[in-house]
Scaffold this active site. Structure first.
Site, PDB file in Angstrom:
ATOM      1  CG  HIS A  86      -0.331   0.033   2.552  1.00  0.00           C
ATOM      2  ND1 HIS A  86      -0.092   1.202   3.239  1.00  0.00           N
ATOM      3  CD2 HIS A  86       0.106  -0.966   3.355  1.00  0.00           C
ATOM      4  CE1 HIS A  86       0.452   0.918   4.412  1.00  0.00           C
ATOM      5  NE2 HIS A  86       0.589  -0.397   4.506  1.00  0.00           N
ATOM      6  CG  ASP A  88      -3.039   3.828   2.597  1.00  0.00           C
ATOM      7  OD1 ASP A  88      -2.446   2.796   2.238  1.00  0.00           O
ATOM      8  OD2 ASP A  88      -3.945   3.826   3.454  1.00  0.00           O
ATOM      9  CD  GLU A 152      -2.703  -1.605   5.838  1.00  0.00           C
ATOM     10  OE1 GLU A 152      -2.730  -2.548   6.649  1.00  0.00           O
ATOM     11  OE2 GLU A 152      -2.283  -0.453   6.157  1.00  0.00           O
ATOM     12  CG  ASP A 179       2.156  -3.574   5.546  1.00  0.00           C
ATOM     13  OD1 ASP A 179       2.935  -2.738   6.045  1.00  0.00           O
ATOM     14  OD2 ASP A 179       0.926  -3.414   5.505  1.00  0.00           O
ATOM     15  CG  HIS A 212     -20.196  26.912  36.418  1.00  0.00           C
ATOM     16  ND1 HIS A 212     -19.639  26.424  37.592  1.00  0.00           N
ATOM     17  CD2 HIS A 212     -19.744  28.189  36.291  1.00  0.00           C
ATOM     18  CE1 HIS A 212     -18.894  27.362  38.148  1.00  0.00           C
ATOM     19  NE2 HIS A 212     -18.944  28.458  37.373  1.00  0.00           N
ATOM     20  CB  THR A 314     -14.226  25.370  35.842  1.00  0.00           C
ATOM     21  OG1 THR A 314     -14.878  26.650  35.727  1.00  0.00           O
ATOM     22  CG2 THR A 314     -12.857  25.563  36.455  1.00  0.00           C
ATOM     23  NE  ARG A 327      -3.951  -3.978  16.522  1.00  0.00           N
ATOM     24  CZ  ARG A 327      -3.590  -3.399  15.373  1.00  0.00           C
ATOM     25  NH1 ARG A 327      -3.581  -4.115  14.251  1.00  0.00           N
ATOM     26  NH2 ARG A 327      -3.287  -2.123  15.333  1.00  0.00           N
TER      27      ARG A 327
END
Length: 456
Positions: A86, A88, A152, A179, A212, A314, A327
């Protein structure tokens, strides 16, 4: 072969300057403002592939960024290798942490510093120069095709449709991908698998506006606090992921594989010193190498909400957002895990807030057999140029298109990465060692040679 080395030595300065030209193009696929840069990068690669000697190159438009296809066919009866990569790159932020411009490549201590130097422009360009070496020295013995995409880094949304509608064009005997990384030049390795990915975004909304913090603090739930608690609850005291069912489909590595991975050299002190940390963190019962290759993980990739400008304001923010990725390892499904994650964050939210969540992208884990012809050819090629047999390891990153390629084209993938885990991929000061770049160009022709010989 001596003729390859002579040709590469004679042209090494040009090989480097051409890569530096590519690295100067900010081909960031995630940003609409870089759309023209994506087209420019594709055009430069087309030009360089034609110069290298391919028969034809086509740039295919997609709903996103272009896909480059090229081929050199010497004999339809010869084996065909499809090279995937790739062009990109990841966004360069935070820019202030770069020691040089991310798209102004510099060489310091034998390393190229630039976004995309390793991931993946430097590595995919090794294949262009390897092809040139084979063609210009009249030693090419197989057919070579290229499929180089521009999406990718954003989950390859256009590639699936392209592959499904161009099966005849992409027909090959194996897919070769650089890769990934290796342990080091002293200890070469080959990734035999990559993890899958599930990437979601979660937004917690409280009041209908920023409030606030003095007037409303203590009376209204703070979305940042609630989101932080929700995320923290995803790991227990052993850093084990607590989402029900998350581990149900995980295929545990065998003792033999864990023993094989343990042979890879690992210096914990050097690892910590390189990262600037005092202690390591991870799932109890597993080594660092196992945690980053064999085990699934859940990580917070970004979180924001409330006032982030200069000085103090604040406020009790109306909403807070986080980007979260997991993953995945063999037998886990990105679709199943994504649905599980989205449902989990909605389920654990207290009634004081509302939660919305959606998927960015995902991909499946992938394993390549170490008994395949392609793996054996890659191992022999690396042993030829490094003088050592490579160690098979599992990569921690993800290449979502691997399972897609195998499903649509019915062929296996072999990884030949020449980067290093310490090359700052996706981080400031990404780098690629010149020695690794040239070693890749030297080694890849041997893969083509050995794969052709072993396929007879």
């Amino acid at each position: 072969m001596q003729v390859w080395k002579e040709y590469q030595d004679k042209n090494k300065d040009r090989f480097l300057n051409e890569l530096l030209e590519l690295l100067r193009i900010p081909s960031i696929s995630a940003k609409a403002e870089n759309k023209a840069d994506m087209v420019q990068c594709a055009e430069v690669l087309k030009h360089r592939l034609l110069e290298a000697g391919v028969d034809k190159v086509e740039i295919y438009p997609t709903e996103g960024h272009p896909i480059i296809y090229a081929e050199k066919i010497i004999d339809s009866n010869k084996p065909t290798v499809l090279v995937y990569g790739h062009y990109d790159v990841q966004p360069a932020e935070p820019l202030e942490l770069w020691k040089s411009g991310p798209f102004d490549p510099v060489i310091i201590d034998g390393k190229i510093f630039a976004r995309g130097s390793c991931d993946d422009k430097g590595q995919v360009y090794m294949h262009v120069k390897a092809l040139e070496t084979l063609i210009k020295t009249n030693t090419l013995g197989n057919n070579i095709k290229f499929c180089i995409e521009g999406e990718e880094e954003v989950g390859s949304p256009s590639l699936g449709k392209f592959v499904a509608t161009h099966k005849d064009v992409l027909k090959a005997d194996v897919i070769l991908i650089s890769d990934t990384s290796m342990i080091s030049l002293d200890t070469p390795s080959i990734d035999i698998g990559v993890r899958g990915l599930s990437y979601i975004e979660v937004t917690v909304t409280g009041p209908n506006r920023d409030l606030h913090s003095g007037v409303y603090g203590g009376a209204v739930a703070n979305p940042i606090t609630i989101l932080a608690k929700m995320i923290a609850s995803c790991h227990d005291e052993n850093n084990h992921i607590t989402i029900p069912g998350f581990y149900d489909d995980v295929v545990d590595a065998t003792l033999e594989e864990r023993k094989l991975m343990a042979e890879a050299p690992f210096n914990e002190k050097e690892y910590k010193d390189d990262l600037g940390i005092k202690e390591l963190w991870g799932e109890k019962g597993y080594s660092t190498i196992e945690r980053t290759g064999l085990r699934p993980t859940l990580e917070l990739n970004g979180i924001w909400g409330g006032y982030q400008g200069e000085g103090a304001k604040t406020v009790l923010p109306g909403k807070a957002t986080a980007k979260i990725s997991t993953r995945l390892v063999p037998n886990q499904s990105s679709e199943k895990i994504t649905a599980m994650l989205l449902e989990h964050f909605k389920k654990i939210a207290p009634p004081t807030v509302t939660v919305s969540a959606f998927e960015h992208h995902g991909g499946e884990p992938y394993m390549t057999p170490i008994t395949s012809t392609a793996y054996l050819a890659a191992a022999k090629a690396i042993e030829t140029t490094f003088g050592k047999k490579p160690i098979p390891v599992r990569g921690g990153g993800s290449i979502p298109i691997c399972a897609l390629f195998e499903k649509e084209l019915g062929i296996k993938i072999v990884f030949m990465g020449f980067g290093l885990d310490s090359d700052n991929l996706h981080s400031p000061n990404e780098k690629f060692n010149l020695e690794n770049y040239y070693k890749g160009i030297e080694t890849i022709p041997y893969f083509h040679k050995y794969f052709t010989e072993m396929s007879v």
